[in-house]
Design a protein around this motif. Sequence first.
Motif, mmCIF file in Angstrom:
data_model
loop_
_atom_site.group_PDB
_atom_site.id
_atom_site.type_symbol
_atom_site.label_atom_id
_atom_site.label_comp_id
_atom_site.label_asym_id
_atom_site.label_seq_id
_atom_site.Cartn_x
_atom_site.Cartn_y
_atom_site.Cartn_z
ATOM 1 N N ILE A 35 40.247 28.563 55.066
ATOM 2 C CA ILE A 35 40.786 27.205 55.179
ATOM 3 C C ILE A 35 40.241 26.311 54.067
ATOM 4 C CG2 ILE A 35 40.935 25.170 56.684
ATOM 5 C CD1 ILE A 35 40.659 27.041 59.067
ATOM 6 N N VAL A 36 38.984 26.543 53.676
ATOM 7 C CA VAL A 36 38.340 25.670 52.684
ATOM 8 C C VAL A 36 38.010 26.385 51.384
ATOM 9 C CG1 VAL A 36 37.369 24.161 54.455
ATOM 10 C CG2 VAL A 36 36.073 26.159 53.705
ATOM 11 N N HIS A 37 38.190 27.705 51.319
ATOM 12 C CA HIS A 37 37.777 28.432 50.115
ATOM 13 C C HIS A 37 38.729 29.587 49.835
ATOM 14 C CE1 HIS A 37 35.679 31.960 48.317
ATOM 15 N NE2 HIS A 37 35.275 31.040 47.454
ATOM 16 N N ARG A 38 39.087 29.729 48.520
ATOM 17 C CA ARG A 38 39.883 30.873 48.070
ATOM 18 C C ARG A 38 39.501 31.201 46.637
ATOM 19 N NH1 ARG A 38 46.014 29.700 50.452
ATOM 20 N NH2 ARG A 38 45.356 29.491 52.643
ATOM 21 N N SER A 39 39.291 32.480 46.379
ATOM 22 C CA SER A 39 38.921 32.940 45.045
ATOM 23 C C SER A 39 39.808 34.123 44.684
ATOM 24 C CB SER A 39 37.443 33.344 45.014
ATOM 25 O OG SER A 39 37.079 33.783 43.722
ATOM 26 N N PRO A 40 40.949 33.872 44.039
ATOM 27 C CA PRO A 40 41.932 34.931 43.783
ATOM 28 C C PRO A 40 41.409 36.087 42.940
ATOM 29 C CG PRO A 40 42.890 32.757 43.452
ATOM 30 C CD PRO A 40 41.431 32.557 43.609
ATOM 31 N N ARG A 41 40.489 35.844 42.001
ATOM 32 C CA ARG A 41 40.033 36.905 41.104
ATOM 33 C C ARG A 41 38.801 37.646 41.630
ATOM 34 N NH1 ARG A 41 42.156 37.447 36.323
ATOM 35 N NH2 ARG A 41 40.263 38.490 35.559
ATOM 36 N N PHE A 42 38.170 37.130 42.649
ATOM 37 C CA PHE A 42 36.929 37.755 43.119
ATOM 38 C C PHE A 42 37.134 39.161 43.688
ATOM 39 C CE2 PHE A 42 33.641 38.554 46.346
ATOM 40 C CZ PHE A 42 32.511 38.465 45.548
ATOM 41 N N PRO A 43 38.184 39.445 44.457
ATOM 42 C CA PRO A 43 38.328 40.802 45.026
ATOM 43 C C PRO A 43 38.340 41.898 43.973
ATOM 44 C CG PRO A 43 39.819 39.288 46.107
ATOM 45 C CD PRO A 43 39.236 38.544 44.950
ATOM 46 N N GLY A 44 38.917 41.632 42.793
ATOM 47 C CA GLY A 44 38.990 42.660 41.759
ATOM 48 C C GLY A 44 37.813 42.683 40.816
ATOM 49 N N SER A 45 36.842 41.792 41.007
ATOM 50 C CA SER A 45 35.672 41.754 40.139
ATOM 51 C C SER A 45 34.702 42.866 40.501
ATOM 52 C CB SER A 45 34.985 40.395 40.246
ATOM 53 O OG SER A 45 34.457 40.210 41.553
ATOM 54 N N LEU A 46 33.668 43.038 39.669
ATOM 55 C CA LEU A 46 32.670 44.076 39.929
ATOM 56 C C LEU A 46 31.931 43.799 41.240
ATOM 57 C CD1 LEU A 46 31.071 46.566 39.106
ATOM 58 C CD2 LEU A 46 29.561 45.072 37.765
ATOM 59 N N THR A 47 31.532 42.541 41.437
ATOM 60 C CA THR A 47 30.833 42.188 42.683
ATOM 61 C C THR A 47 31.726 42.410 43.895
ATOM 62 O OG1 THR A 47 29.562 40.506 41.484
ATOM 63 C CG2 THR A 47 29.600 40.360 43.884
ATOM 64 N N GLY A 48 32.974 41.984 43.780
ATOM 65 C CA GLY A 48 33.913 42.190 44.875
ATOM 66 C C GLY A 48 34.141 43.667 45.150
ATOM 67 N N GLY A 49 34.203 44.470 44.079
ATOM 68 C CA GLY A 49 34.389 45.911 44.255
ATOM 69 C C GLY A 49 33.203 46.573 44.933
ATOM 70 N N VAL A 50 31.998 46.158 44.549
ATOM 71 C CA VAL A 50 30.791 46.715 45.183
ATOM 72 C C VAL A 50 30.753 46.356 46.669
ATOM 73 C CG1 VAL A 50 28.278 46.576 45.253
ATOM 74 C CG2 VAL A 50 29.458 46.753 43.050
ATOM 75 N N LEU A 51 31.117 45.110 46.993
ATOM 76 C CA LEU A 51 31.154 44.704 48.395
ATOM 77 C C LEU A 51 32.192 45.526 49.168
ATOM 78 C CD1 LEU A 51 30.927 40.804 48.085
ATOM 79 C CD2 LEU A 51 29.181 42.357 48.995
ATOM 80 N N ALA A 52 33.340 45.761 48.532
ATOM 81 C CA ALA A 52 34.402 46.518 49.201
ATOM 82 C C ALA A 52 33.969 47.949 49.491
ATOM 83 C CB ALA A 52 35.658 46.508 48.339
ATOM 84 N N THR A 78 37.139 40.059 50.082
ATOM 85 C CA THR A 78 38.492 39.515 49.967
ATOM 86 C C THR A 78 38.532 38.191 49.203
ATOM 87 O OG1 THR A 78 38.345 38.268 52.055
ATOM 88 C CG2 THR A 78 39.094 40.566 52.176
ATOM 89 N N GLY A 79 37.408 37.459 49.193
ATOM 90 C CA GLY A 79 37.426 36.151 48.563
ATOM 91 C C GLY A 79 38.430 35.216 49.211
ATOM 92 N N HIS A 80 38.793 35.531 50.465
ATOM 93 C CA HIS A 80 39.801 34.759 51.217
ATOM 94 C C HIS A 80 41.150 34.737 50.488
ATOM 95 C CE1 HIS A 80 35.972 32.802 52.742
ATOM 96 N NE2 HIS A 80 36.479 33.407 53.794
ATOM 97 N N ARG A 81 41.424 35.817 49.766
ATOM 98 C CA ARG A 81 42.710 35.926 49.079
ATOM 99 C C ARG A 81 43.660 36.731 49.962
ATOM 100 N NH1 ARG A 81 44.029 39.640 43.779
ATOM 101 N NH2 ARG A 81 46.237 39.068 43.600
ATOM 102 N N PHE A 82 44.241 36.066 50.936
ATOM 103 C CA PHE A 82 45.160 36.718 51.864
ATOM 104 C C PHE A 82 46.596 36.454 51.406
ATOM 105 C CE2 PHE A 82 41.546 35.530 54.866
ATOM 106 C CZ PHE A 82 40.903 36.737 54.665
#
Length: 253
Positions: A23-40, A95-99
């Motif tokens: 609702i308050v945060h969205r980061s479209p590029r974070f899921p595909g980043s290195l940090t996002g990938g490691v979290l996934a 996900t970076g709230h990228r739904f």
Amino acid sequence: MTRQRTALSTLIVLLLVLWAGFIVHRSPRFPGSLTGGVLAVSGASLIVVFSVFYSAVKRFPALRQAFSKYLSMQQLLSVHVYTGALGAILVLLHTGHRFESNLGIALTSSMLFSVLSGYVGGHLLGRVSVELREKQSLLVQLETAYNAAVDELARKPESPIAPVIPDSPFSFARMRSAIAPKISTSGSERAPGDAAGIASSIAELEYSIRSHERVKRLSSRWLVLHIGTSLVFYVLLALHVWASIHFGLRWFQ
């Protein structure tokens, strides 16, 4: 046990708060980043590996016998529950709230349903099972005390029996504290009217046990729902991994 339930409930609340963060945060590029990938990868591994491991040990006697030397099934279940909740939190952070995509939304939804259904089903089933065992144990003690009271009455047939009407509504803790003196009373000191009181307590306790058994069956259906949503999550996760590799990873971009 209470401490474990509190810790697990805290993780579930944190998971729901993180999910509502879109609702308050969205980061479209974070899921595909290195940090996002490691979290996934970390989150998905925690969920899948320990879930499959627990299911295999639970369903194959040879594995269960081999690992029972190191961990009991209850401990393995705790590991499965905690790793599932932690893994879901890491995946949600990924996900970076990228739904945006239908696959991503379906994957996140199935993951949340799987975790929540497992928490609700396991929490209810565990609590009901503990109370059911306590009541069944108390029922055995009551039946023993009742038989002793009847034997005492048989030796004193002239003694009147005073009917005892149980209070309402039913309270397991109140009943246990009220009948404890009757159970511990020796045969020589037992009052004849105790037989009627114990019989009334037995009737209430048997009714309560039947109610708990119905709740336990309902909780088992929740676990069936948990297994179904988990299978859906695994399928969608495989499609998500395939799509990510097929369309190209950009972890180092």
